[in-house]
Design an enzyme around this catalytic site. Structure first.
Site, PDB file in Angstrom:
ATOM      1  N   LYS A  56       0.877  -1.179   0.000  1.00  0.00           N
ATOM      2  CA  LYS A  56       0.000   0.000   0.000  1.00  0.00           C
ATOM      3  C   LYS A  56       0.912   1.226   0.000  1.00  0.00           C
ATOM      4  CE  LYS A  56      -4.283   1.547   2.204  1.00  0.00           C
ATOM      5  NZ  LYS A  56      -5.023   1.854   0.981  1.00  0.00           N
TER       6      LYS A  56
HETATM    7  N1  PXG Z   1      -8.068  -0.906  -3.278  1.00  0.00           N
HETATM    8  C1  PXG Z   1      -7.385   0.240  -3.142  1.00  0.00           C
HETATM    9  C2  PXG Z   1      -6.627   0.773  -4.285  1.00  0.00           C
HETATM   10  C3  PXG Z   1      -7.411   0.910  -1.912  1.00  0.00           C
HETATM   11  O1  PXG Z   1      -6.725   2.036  -1.768  1.00  0.00           O
HETATM   12  C4  PXG Z   1      -8.864  -0.803  -1.034  1.00  0.00           C
HETATM   13  C5  PXG Z   1      -8.778  -1.433  -2.275  1.00  0.00           C
HETATM   14  C6  PXG Z   1      -9.617  -1.462   0.063  1.00  0.00           C
HETATM   15  O2  PXG Z   1      -8.712  -1.971   1.036  1.00  0.00           O
HETATM   16  P1  PXG Z   1      -9.117  -2.089   2.575  1.00  0.00           P
HETATM   17  O3  PXG Z   1      -7.941  -2.707   3.203  1.00  0.00           O
HETATM   18  O4  PXG Z   1      -9.392  -0.700   3.052  1.00  0.00           O
HETATM   19  O5  PXG Z   1     -10.325  -2.943   2.620  1.00  0.00           O
HETATM   20  C7  PXG Z   1      -8.158   0.388  -0.842  1.00  0.00           C
HETATM   21  C8  PXG Z   1      -8.227   1.094   0.483  1.00  0.00           C
HETATM   22  C9  PXG Z   1      -7.412   6.931   2.214  1.00  0.00           C
HETATM   23  C10 PXG Z   1      -7.856   5.531   2.345  1.00  0.00           C
HETATM   24  O6  PXG Z   1      -8.170   7.843   2.509  1.00  0.00           O
HETATM   25  C11 PXG Z   1      -7.593   4.615   1.354  1.00  0.00           C
HETATM   26  C12 PXG Z   1      -8.044   3.315   1.490  1.00  0.00           C
HETATM   27  C13 PXG Z   1      -8.744   2.954   2.620  1.00  0.00           C
HETATM   28  C14 PXG Z   1      -8.994   3.871   3.615  1.00  0.00           C
HETATM   29  C15 PXG Z   1      -8.563   5.180   3.479  1.00  0.00           C
HETATM   30  O7  PXG Z   1      -6.289   7.171   1.823  1.00  0.00           O
HETATM   31  N2  PXG Z   1      -7.780   2.422   0.482  1.00  0.00           N
END
Ligand code: PXG
Length: 289
Positions: free
Chosen positions: A148
């Site tokens: 990430k």
């Molecule tokens: N794909 C991408 C590209 C993401 O950035 C998810 C899937 C879902 O992953 P999770 O682990 O959350 O189920 C993400 C999640 C932010 C922010 O504001 C970004 C995410 C999650 C929460 C906050 O930067 N990305």
């Protein structure tokens, strides 16, 4: 607001990082977005572990151990009186001008605990209209999608701008081979004949923690789940479609590129999983204390 920077909590006006920080100069770092539900940090261990895996791949040494990071997250949430909210953990390689990381020794660790801008409740009932965007996810062979990483998100931001420009709830991204990958900050699932299908991580998606939670919940309910390559044809002709992510939770997508998905309303499997997910988040999680 109290911000955690490298072991200390400081007021947000004083929370500053260097202009030489490699996170700013090159997007050289990794992050986590975490939810707090009812005073409990959701899937804390999973987020800590994912950040450590991202850091290990980037060869950035996290300045605290796993327990220390978990404690820092809890401490920051507590200091800000977060009951329902969002914790953003950012780790960068540290300070150094120039691309070469060889002499960069001290990583920057920042934790922000705040409120989260949520989709309005009605969107969970009526569902989102989403569009396919032209911005592709990078090839997994070029940028490992399970990291990430900060730098990877320029594509996601451009994709979100494309979705915003046409007033869509989210932007659906394809990979460079044209397979359905993920939304800008969410994973994608379809329901076909009672089973869940979702793309495999190797096509270039983040291995989302909400995605993992939904897969587990579905399997417990006896709903078959498989990771499968899918094209837009599969999405348009699915019985149901939904997105999962820390921010969006589980949210139905009822229209994709102007095509109604199934009945054009949130379907029974999606509704069931939303209910199960909400029950689960109310119980799971590490109390902030
Ligand atoms: N794909 C991408 C590209 C993401 O950035 C998810 C899937 C879902 O992953 P999770 O682990 O959350 O189920 C993400 C999640 C932010 C922010 O504001 C970004 C995410 C999650 C929460 C906050 O930067 N990305």
């Amino acid at each position: 607001m109290q911000i955690y920077i490298n072991g200390e909590l400081v007021p947000d006006a004083q929370a500053k990082v260097s202009v030489f920080d490699h996170g700013l100069l090159y997007g050289d770092g990794a992050f986590e977005g975490i939810r707090v539900y009812g005073g409990r940090v959701f899937k804390l261990r999973e987020h800590v572990d994912r950040l450590f895996r991202s850091a290990h791949h980037l060869a950035i040494t996290v300045p605290v151990d796993r327990e220390g990071l978990a404690e820092a997250i809890l401490r920051t949430a507590r200091a800000n009186g977060i009951v329902d909210g969002y914790v953003r953990v950012t780790l960068t390689r540290g300070i150094g001008l120039g691309l070469d990381p060889k002499n960069i020794k001290n990583p920057t660790l920042v934790i922000i605990a705040s409120q989260l801008a949520l989709y309005p409740q009605e969107m969970y009932e009526t569902g989102l209209e989403i569009v396919t965007v032209s911005t592709r996810v990078p090839q997994a062979q070029a940028i490992e999608p399970r990291i990430k990483s900060l730098g990877k998100y320029i594509g996601n931001i451009l994709a979100k701008m494309e979705a915003n420009r046409v007033g869509a709830g989210e932007g659906l991204m394809l990979n460079c081979d044209g397979y359905v990958a993920e939304a800008t900050g969410d994973n994608v699932f379809i329901v076909r004949e009672g089973a869940l299908l979702t793309p495999p991580p190797h096509i270039g998606i983040l291995e989302g923690i909400t995605r993992g939670t939904v897969i587990e919940l579905a399997r417990k309910l006896g709903i078959p789940v498989s990771e499968q390559l899918m094209t837009l044809y599969d999405v348009y002709n699915a019985d149901e479609c939904f997105l999962t992510g820390t921010a969006a939770e589980v949210i139905p997508a009822v229209k994709v590129d102007g095509r109604a998905i199934g009945s054009g309303r949130p379907g029974p499997v999606t509704q069931r999983l939303i209910a199960e997910f909400r029950a689960f988040v109310a119980e799971e999680g590490v109390p902030i204390g």
